[in-house]
Enzyme design. Sequence first.
Site, PDB file in Angstrom:
ATOM      1  N   PHE A 114       1.284  -0.690   0.562  1.00  0.00           N
ATOM      2  CA  PHE A 114       0.189   0.002   0.237  1.00  0.00           C
ATOM      3  C   PHE A 114       1.215   1.923   0.046  1.00  0.00           C
ATOM      4  CE2 PHE A 114      -3.083   3.298   1.843  1.00  0.00           C
ATOM      5  CZ  PHE A 114      -4.079   3.010   0.954  1.00  0.00           C
ATOM      6  N   ASP A 185       1.735  -5.689   8.064  1.00  0.00           N
ATOM      7  CA  ASP A 185       0.792  -5.138   7.730  1.00  0.00           C
ATOM      8  C   ASP A 185      -0.094  -6.050   7.506  1.00  0.00           C
ATOM      9  OD1 ASP A 185      -1.341  -3.518   6.844  1.00  0.00           O
ATOM     10  OD2 ASP A 185      -0.433  -1.998   5.863  1.00  0.00           O
ATOM     11  N   TYR A 210     -11.621  -0.387  10.510  1.00  0.00           N
ATOM     12  CA  TYR A 210     -12.841  -0.277   9.632  1.00  0.00           C
ATOM     13  C   TYR A 210     -13.036  -1.119   8.215  1.00  0.00           C
ATOM     14  CZ  TYR A 210      -8.690   1.952   7.254  1.00  0.00           C
ATOM     15  OH  TYR A 210      -7.735   2.244   6.832  1.00  0.00           O
ATOM     16  N   LYS A 211     -12.729  -1.672   8.295  1.00  0.00           N
ATOM     17  CA  LYS A 211     -12.288  -2.996   6.823  1.00  0.00           C
ATOM     18  C   LYS A 211     -13.337  -4.419   7.082  1.00  0.00           C
ATOM     19  CE  LYS A 211      -8.295  -1.204   4.781  1.00  0.00           C
ATOM     20  NZ  LYS A 211      -8.542  -0.302   3.320  1.00  0.00           N
ATOM     21  N   ARG A 357     -12.842  -3.644  -7.416  1.00  0.00           N
ATOM     22  CA  ARG A 357     -12.618  -4.313  -6.901  1.00  0.00           C
ATOM     23  C   ARG A 357     -13.649  -4.831  -5.931  1.00  0.00           C
ATOM     24  NH1 ARG A 357      -8.389  -2.308  -2.006  1.00  0.00           N
ATOM     25  NH2 ARG A 357     -10.564  -1.254  -1.525  1.00  0.00           N
TER      26      ARG A 357
END
Length: 398
Positions: A114, A185, A210-211, A357
């Site tokens: 990322f 990560d 939050y995912k 995605r």
Amino acid sequence: MATDFDWTRSQFHLPEGMIYLDGNSLGPMPLATPERVARTMQPEWRDLLITGWNKAGWHMKPETIGDRIAGMIGAEPGHVVVGDTLSIKIYQALAAALALRPGRGVILSDTGNFPSDLYMAQGLAKTLGDQTRLVTVAPEEVADHLTEEVAVLMLTEVDYRTGRRHDMKALTEKAHAVGALTVWDLAHSYGALPVDLAGCGADFAAGCTYKYINAGPGAPAFVYVAPAHADVAETALQGWQGHEAPFAFEHDYRPASRVAKLRVGTPPVLQLAALEAALDIWDKVDIEDVRARSIALSERFIAGVETRCPQLRLASPRDPERRGSQVSFHFEEGYAAMQAIIARGVIGDFRAPDIMRFGITPLYIGEADIDAAVEILADVMSNALWDRPEYKVKALVT
């Protein structure tokens, strides 16, 4: 006890007519969240005011919630703390790992990591000077570049674009064999697949909530420090909450013990309340069940899309064991196509340059959702419904 996915689905607010395949970016709101946050506001904040730090336990929530998270990621109790953003926690973990390997200057990562993680590494390397540098290689070439020059291997376990999954245990072992440390990560792992930090021998890790965890926009991140490093690791961000005695208000920094030293600023109490509401659902979920259902739904989605939408090319690994809980496809007009299906109630997202995605999140997505999404995507693609000007105007957030 097997996970009851009908029950988990009933715990979320899902807008009527929407098929939500973007939980790998932002999870939907648990129905219990508004009441849980409201309870923190009143009576806690309203009536307790500043005494809530003690009476409501606000001050220790980064550590008590950290222990709840530790149990979900195979971490030892007392070695996970919550607060700040994922970028901040990556920076702290990376800086601490580098300090434990003096004389080595290479941070090794991959080109699929990322960007924010890479930016953190670049900024830290610039601060430390010419002796430290970030090296990125193709994901499949990481193991071949682990040499005695490497101080830290910094990787996201699951690639945010394609869902490609690194072998955490194998790469950690290879890193240790050359004397390097690891920073993992878990942004696309936590809540999506089983994680065993202690079993893999991971040195440091960080992740967001939050995912797949569904704690809400801006929900805090967490950081893990292995027991072998907890007492000796140093933090580059010496915030007052990481001080051994924050309310002594000393002029000089004295680090707290173990992972508590990686606390930085004041805990985000309202966001932590939302996180607690989300974790209450996970208390009744078996991650192995989630993983098995995720694979089944992903395979169903891939088969349907490849049969009905030949214009799309699979970007994710075909082997489900080598990918996380998302499925991605290449399409040169992917942004416009994604806007077209969003307009028809199927929510996914786009990642440059050409990736559509889709997050496969079993807590609230089932076979009927997958089949309906395939139908809508097939209609958009076969009839070129994406080829309209309004779908090609890129929004600020994609």
